[in-house]
Scaffold this motif. Structure first.
Motif, short mmCIF file in Angstrom:
data_model
loop_
_atom_site.label_atom_id
_atom_site.label_comp_id
_atom_site.label_asym_id
_atom_site.label_seq_id
_atom_site.Cartn_x
_atom_site.Cartn_y
_atom_site.Cartn_z
N LEU A 134 70.77 -9.25 138.36
CA LEU A 134 70.79 -9.61 139.57
C LEU A 134 71.75 -9.15 140.57
CD1 LEU A 134 68.84 -12.85 138.80
CD2 LEU A 134 67.91 -10.98 139.75
N ARG A 135 72.87 -8.71 140.21
CA ARG A 135 74.04 -8.23 140.94
C ARG A 135 74.29 -6.91 140.97
NH1 ARG A 135 78.67 -5.46 141.40
NH2 ARG A 135 79.39 -6.45 139.20
N ASP A 136 74.76 -6.29 139.95
CA ASP A 136 74.95 -4.77 139.74
C ASP A 136 73.59 -3.93 139.64
OD1 ASP A 136 76.95 -2.97 139.90
OD2 ASP A 136 77.92 -3.21 137.85
N ALA A 142 79.34 -15.84 140.68
CA ALA A 142 79.05 -15.28 141.90
C ALA A 142 80.39 -14.17 142.21
CB ALA A 142 79.38 -16.39 143.01
N LEU A 143 80.00 -13.07 142.57
CA LEU A 143 81.12 -12.04 142.62
C LEU A 143 81.87 -11.84 144.07
CD1 LEU A 143 82.01 -9.29 141.16
CD2 LEU A 143 80.65 -7.99 142.82
N THR A 144 83.09 -11.80 143.91
CA THR A 144 83.94 -11.60 145.11
C THR A 144 84.86 -10.39 145.01
OG1 THR A 144 85.87 -12.82 144.61
CG2 THR A 144 84.18 -14.12 145.24
N ILE A 184 83.44 -18.07 139.25
CA ILE A 184 83.73 -17.07 140.50
C ILE A 184 84.42 -15.82 139.54
CG2 ILE A 184 85.32 -16.62 142.26
CD1 ILE A 184 85.20 -19.46 143.27
N HIS A 185 84.01 -14.77 140.00
CA HIS A 185 84.15 -13.38 139.35
C HIS A 185 84.77 -12.58 140.56
CE1 HIS A 185 82.52 -9.59 137.07
NE2 HIS A 185 83.88 -9.70 137.09
N THR A 186 86.31 -12.68 140.37
CA THR A 186 87.16 -11.93 141.60
C THR A 186 87.89 -11.03 140.90
OG1 THR A 186 88.55 -12.44 143.16
CG2 THR A 186 89.06 -13.63 141.19
N PHE A 244 88.41 -12.56 136.04
CA PHE A 244 88.97 -11.46 137.00
C PHE A 244 88.29 -10.13 136.41
CE2 PHE A 244 92.26 -8.24 137.10
CZ PHE A 244 92.57 -8.15 138.58
N TYR A 245 88.10 -9.15 137.25
CA TYR A 245 87.79 -7.93 136.78
C TYR A 245 88.87 -6.86 137.46
CZ TYR A 245 85.96 -7.34 141.70
OH TYR A 245 85.72 -7.08 143.20
N ALA A 246 89.40 -5.97 136.53
CA ALA A 246 90.20 -5.03 136.77
C ALA A 246 89.40 -3.70 137.13
CB ALA A 246 91.18 -4.64 135.79
N GLU A 247 88.93 -3.62 138.41
CA GLU A 247 88.14 -2.50 138.82
C GLU A 247 88.63 -1.16 138.01
OE1 GLU A 247 86.54 -2.42 142.73
OE2 GLU A 247 84.94 -1.12 142.35
N ASP A 248 87.67 -0.33 137.65
CA ASP A 248 88.18 1.15 137.30
C ASP A 248 89.39 0.78 136.28
OD1 ASP A 248 87.95 3.75 136.96
OD2 ASP A 248 88.94 4.16 138.94
N ASP A 297 84.52 -0.34 132.74
CA ASP A 297 84.59 1.24 132.98
C ASP A 297 83.72 1.56 133.83
OD1 ASP A 297 85.08 3.87 132.53
OD2 ASP A 297 83.59 4.27 130.87
N THR A 298 84.25 1.33 135.43
CA THR A 298 83.41 1.41 136.55
C THR A 298 82.80 2.62 136.61
OG1 THR A 298 85.06 0.10 137.37
CG2 THR A 298 83.62 1.08 138.97
N THR A 299 83.54 3.77 136.34
CA THR A 299 83.08 5.28 136.57
C THR A 299 82.11 5.77 135.38
OG1 THR A 299 85.06 6.35 135.82
CG2 THR A 299 84.48 5.61 138.38
N THR A 347 83.61 -6.70 128.62
CA THR A 347 83.33 -5.24 128.74
C THR A 347 82.50 -5.10 130.04
OG1 THR A 347 81.47 -4.99 127.24
CG2 THR A 347 83.45 -4.68 126.50
N HIS A 348 82.36 -4.10 130.76
CA HIS A 348 81.56 -3.80 131.83
C HIS A 348 81.45 -2.33 131.90
CE1 HIS A 348 79.67 -4.79 135.84
NE2 HIS A 348 79.90 -3.51 136.03
N CYS A 349 80.57 -1.75 131.29
CA CYS A 349 80.60 -0.27 131.06
C CYS A 349 79.22 0.21 132.01
CB CYS A 349 80.52 0.25 129.42
SG CYS A 349 81.79 -0.51 128.73
N HIS A 350 79.49 1.50 132.60
CA HIS A 350 78.36 2.03 133.57
C HIS A 350 78.28 3.16 132.53
CE1 HIS A 350 77.96 -0.21 136.98
NE2 HIS A 350 78.94 -0.60 136.83
N ASN A 351 77.04 3.96 132.95
CA ASN A 351 76.51 5.01 131.87
C ASN A 351 76.38 6.60 132.49
OD1 ASN A 351 75.36 5.26 129.54
ND2 ASN A 351 72.97 5.38 130.45
O1 KIV Z 1 81.58 -1.62 137.86
C1 KIV Z 1 82.53 -2.45 138.18
O2 KIV Z 1 83.58 -2.11 138.11
C2 KIV Z 1 81.83 -3.51 138.83
C3 KIV Z 1 82.98 -4.74 139.21
C4 KIV Z 1 82.49 -5.48 140.58
C5 KIV Z 1 82.92 -5.77 138.03
O3 KIV Z 1 80.92 -3.64 139.08
#
Ligand code: KIV
Ligand code: ZN
Length: 506
Positions: free
Chosen positions: A12-14, A72-74, A96-98, A138-142, A170-172, A201-205
């Motif tokens: 519901l967010r990403d 909730a993302l910020t 809170i997800h900042t 806490f998310y460390a983007e990328d 792994d944002t990218t 973990t938060h991995c993109h494909n």
């Molecule tokens: O892909 C990403 O880095 C995100 C963050 C906002 C968690 O979606």
């Protein structure tokens, strides 16, 4: 270390960020409730500062859902955090997800900053979020492209500031599974206070490695995975929930488990796909149309002998009733016999061989052989020599009229007539049949399909009828859908056996 892997669902967010996938608040609540039934631990419900619609959705989902934590993302921005906190005020458990970017790309070319300033901003954001909620992620983007030594410093500092979960995205979608696993291991070994937080973990494909990277992450110490249903998400998508859950369930040697009720996976996948207008690719692992379909003769024979010969997951475990044996020109006799058995058609060896030859001729012309094609092949769809036949049918129906059906059946040469009303014309006609033939039958499935697309089309009806614990399938085809329905019902009734027919002559 605990062996439980927490499931953080970000459909519901990403997932919802995908163009064309936007849902209204009511639809989001529907998805959230289904996610709750599925057993997810955290639902990321939106990015409240981004729009009034997102804010409202987080509020309403917080009210509608009981067990999962609502997140909730910020950005690492005070106003974002205040708005997120406000949106979570009804959540039984709010998070809170900042966060902020930690790779050289993000630090320099996105944020026009430097590593020390980013570290300070990260800590400040976590401390600020802690004023509103206890649970701060806490998310460390990328993080995938961030330097491990610097990343470890940031993670240590945010945990010290109160972060309960640290997300390593792994944002990218760039990382190789080995490298991503090593990154998590590095953090486990080099962040002194890491035991005070859960690594996520938060991995993109983007390179098709989201699931592999996520699994490498949990194998090296991550205990939360951020996933979406059907793997939907930005660009090539996020890690798919169903893949990770079923990998952990299938590979017992990993000794990791989740709280997911896997039997709800398929229905959740369908709901998300339908509401978001995102068809699932047919060969998608676990939930694709072909995920449990077998089409080559060798495989079909093997599956029919023992499902595990070609299946590592029992489809029932993910809420799919059975494997499907698809009929194509490559199917063997075993598959043909299997389908005929399901249709209640029993053939001796000689007849089966004969029908099989006709089947191959048909399969060469037609890509997809359906059950009613088989009935045509064995001469049953024409309703040849049936004991009970439809002789006459008349229905009266329309707006503000009580639907009525009068029909006459020919049972072994004798005629019987009945008239009944119903809540629709099909119901009235089926009741009229039942008034003549007294059988304890329950209609289990009733499917109407158009063969082509025009209003002059032939409608095909498939009915499944249960009688004393056995299921009988019936088919009917007619330009008149009510006639087709009665034919399908009679087709099933005829298969029950003639001895039990009791009639009332009207
Ligand atoms: O892909 C990403 O880095 C995100 C963050 C906002 C968690 O979606
Ligand atoms: Zn993401």
């Amino acid at each position: 270390m605990d062996n439980r892997v927490y499931i953080f669902d970000t459909t519901l967010r990403d997932g919802e960020q995908v163009p064309g996938c936007q849902l209204n608040t009511i639809e989001k609540i529907e998805v959230a409730k289904v996610l709750e039934q599925l057993g997810v631990d955290v639902i990321e419900a939106g990015f409240p500062i981004s729009s009034p619609g997102d804010f409202k959705s987080v509020v309403e989902i917080s009210k509608a859902v009981t067990w999962p934590t609502i997140c909730a993302l910020t950005r690492a921005v005070e106003k974002d955090i205040e708005v997120a906190a406000e949106s979570l005020k009804y959540a039984k458990r709010g998070r809170i997800h900042t966060g902020i970017g930690t790779s050289p790309y993000h630090i320099v070319s996105k944020l026009n900053s430097n590593p020390e300033e980013i570290l300070e901003r990260a800590v400040k954001a976590v401390k600020y979020a802690k004023r509103f909620v206890e649970d701060v992620e806490f998310y460390a983007e990328d993080a995938g492209r961030s330097d491990n030594v610097y990343l470890a410093r940031v993670i240590e500092a945010v945990i010290k500031a109160g972060a309960t979960v640290v997300n390593i995205p792994d944002t990218t979608g760039y990382c190789l599974p080995y490298d991503f696993g090593e990154k998590i291991k590095f953090l486990m070994e080099n962040v002194p206070n890491i035991h005070k937080a859960i690594i996520s973990t938060h991995c993109h494909n983007d390179l098709g490695m989201a699931t592999a990277n996520t699994i490498a992450g949990v194998m090296n110490g991550a205990r939360q995975v951020e996933v979406t249903i059907n793997g939907i998400g930005e660009r090539a998508g996020n890690t798919s929930l169903e893949e990770v859950v079923m990998i952990l369930r299938s590979h017992k040697e990993l000794d990791l488990y989740t709280n997911i009720n896997t039997k709800n996976i398929y229905k959740t996948s369908k709901l998300v796909s339908n509401l978001m207008n995102m068809p699932v690719q047919p060969n998608k692992a676990i939930v694709g149309r072909n995920a449990f379909a077998h089409s080559s003769g060798i495989h079909q024979d093997g599956v029919l002998k023992n499902r595990e010969n070609y299946e590592i997951i029992d489809p029932v475990e993910v809420g799919i009733n059975e494997s499907s044996i698809v009929l194509t020109a490559r199917s063997g006799r075993a598959a043909l016999k299997h389908h005929l058995d399901m249709l209640g058609v029993k053939l001796g060896k000689g007849k089966l061989d004969e029908v099989y030859q006709d089947f191959l001729v048909m399969a060469d012309k037609k890509k997809d052989i359906k059950e009613d094609d088989l009935l045509v092949l064995v001469g049953e769809l024409g309703h040849g020599e049936r004991r009970i036949k439809l002789d006459f049918l008349q229905v009266v129906t329309g707006k503000n009229l009580v639907p009525m059906a009068t029909l006459r059946l020919d049972i072994a040469g004798e005629k019987f007539t009945a008239t009944e009303s119903g809540n629709g014309p099909v119901d009235a006609a089926i009741k009229a049949v039942k008034a003549i033939i007294h059988r304890k039958v329950t209609l289990q499935e009733f499917l109407i399909q158009a063969i082509n697309k025009g209003s002059d089309d032939i409608g095909k009806v498939h009915m499944q009828v249960e009688h004393e614990g056995t299921v009988f399938n019936g088919f009917g085809a007619n330009t008149d859908i009510i006639t087709a329905s009665v034919e399908a019902f009679l087709d099933a009734i005829n298969k029950i056996g003639n001895s039990e027919i009791v009639t009332d002559v009207k």
